[in-house]
Write an enzyme that holds these catalytic residues in place. Structure first.
Site, short mmCIF file in Angstrom:
data_model
loop_
_atom_site.label_atom_id
_atom_site.label_comp_id
_atom_site.label_asym_id
_atom_site.label_seq_id
_atom_site.Cartn_x
_atom_site.Cartn_y
_atom_site.Cartn_z
N GLU A 80 -2.66 -9.98 -3.84
CA GLU A 80 -2.68 -8.52 -3.72
C GLU A 80 -4.07 -8.03 -3.29
OE1 GLU A 80 -0.90 -6.10 -3.37
OE2 GLU A 80 -0.64 -4.79 -5.11
N THR A 135 -3.37 0.60 1.91
CA THR A 135 -3.91 0.83 0.57
C THR A 135 -5.43 0.92 0.62
OG1 THR A 135 -2.03 -0.24 -0.47
CG2 THR A 135 -4.03 -0.11 -1.78
N1 HSE Z 1 -3.01 1.42 -7.77
C1 HSE Z 1 -3.04 1.06 -6.40
C2 HSE Z 1 -3.54 2.25 -5.58
C3 HSE Z 1 -1.65 0.68 -5.96
O1 HSE Z 1 -2.99 3.33 -5.79
O2 HSE Z 1 -4.44 2.09 -4.78
C4 HSE Z 1 -1.55 0.35 -4.51
O3 HSE Z 1 -0.25 -0.03 -4.21
#
Ligand code: HSE
Length: 309
Positions: free
Chosen positions: A128, A181
């Site tokens: 990830e 992201t």
């Molecule tokens: N918590 C992470 C973000 C999840 O919001 O950047 C990304 O899928």
């Protein structure tokens, strides 16, 4: 057993109030993966269907996660991976995490399950991190544990599994634009005001309490985000209209799914979840942007086996 085919579900991270800590697992959308044992040691990705992704294990999230668990266990066999993507990369419902967690979960089965769920989240996170540029476990954890999870801390990793109220459904819209992201993280402020922080942690606490007590009213009252949503919602076309339509159709709450562009809502019962789906189709069908809508019960089990050979 030489081959395992699994369903690796999509997940919703953040859940409004819980940026980087809360997440839940979906049931009607996810990837399929085939993991095969090979005599030759190492990790190979042999097939990717449904997305343009690198085959080199070191550049692929499933490959990086697979290498992490294989290097730790050092078995006398290797593995090859086929990935059938139904979750589009950059959709906000845990595409990279589904590949990473699916790979480590399946490899653990081949190894004879030496690792517990928390350890598997640790391996999955390595993959990830490649996709998002930062380690976070709020998509990997619900995929591996199922239901709702809270990532209490990353170092050392501690995941808390939370209960799933039985009538809870999610309705999700995925507008077909891609938000990376890493980019959605780069626009966030590095510091937050104390007043906002107080609101947010109060909401996380009451949300967790609502899950334990099946208190749908408190759950609804906790689904707010004053820290991240104001920044990221600007990246999502027609966000405010969709959120308003979801709430007007009876959703308990709505927000950005992960880093977007998907927008999620939580609903009490399937009938309301379907009404919410109809309402957002009405909003989005006039925008000229392609989209998918999903209605899903919360998946309390997480990753599952489709078949074994
Ligand atoms: N918590 C992470 C973000 C999840 O919001 O950047 C990304 O899928």
């Amino acid at each position: 057993m030489n081959e395992i085919k699994i369903f690796s579900p999509a997940t919703v991270a953040n859940v409004s109030c819980g940026f980087d800590v809360l997440g839940f697992c979906l049931d009607t959308i996810g990837d399929e993966m085939v993991i095969r044992k090979t005599a030759e040691k190492g990790v190979k990705i042999t097939k990717i269907v449904g997305a343009e992704l690198p085959y080199e294990p070191e550049k692929n999230v499933a490959g990086v996660a697979a290498l992490a668990i294989m290097n730790a266990a050092n078995p006398d066999f290797g593995i090859e991976i086929e990935i059938y993507k139904n979750i589009k990369p950059g959709s906000g419902v845990g595409s990279s995490s589904a590949s990473a967690s699916g790979a480590v979960w399946a490899i653990n089965e081949f190894l004879g399950k030496p690792y517990n769920k928390q350890e598997l989240v640790g391996f999955g996170m390595k993959g990830e991190a490649l996709a998002s540029g930062a380690e976070h476990a709020d998509n990997v954890a619900p995929g591996i544990f199922g239901g709702f999870t809270l990532v209490k801390q990353l170092n050392p990793l501690k995941v808390v599994q939370l209960p799933t109220p039985s009538e809870l459904y999610a309705t999700i819209i995925h507008p077909q634009i891609e938000i990376k992201t890493s980019e959605a993280r780069s626009i966030l402020p590095k510091e937050v005001a104390l007043k906002q922080a107080i609101n947010q942690w109060a909401n996380v606490g009451s949300f967790v309490s609502a899950l334990y007590t099946d208190d749908y009213e408190l759950l609804s009252d906790s689904l707010h985000d004053t820290i991240v949503e104001p920044h990221r919602s600007k990246l999502i076309p027609h966000y405010d209209k969709v959120k308003e339509a979801m709430l007007n159709a009876g959703a308990l709450g709505a927000g950005i799914s992960g880093s977007g562009p998907s927008i999620f809502s939580l609903c009490k019962g399937e009938a309301i979840a379907k009404k919410v789906a109809e309402a957002i189709v009405e909003v989005y069908k006039t925008t000229g942007i392609e989209f998918d809508v999903y209605v899903s019960k919360i998946n309390a089990k997480g990753i599952r086996i489709i078949n074994l050979k």
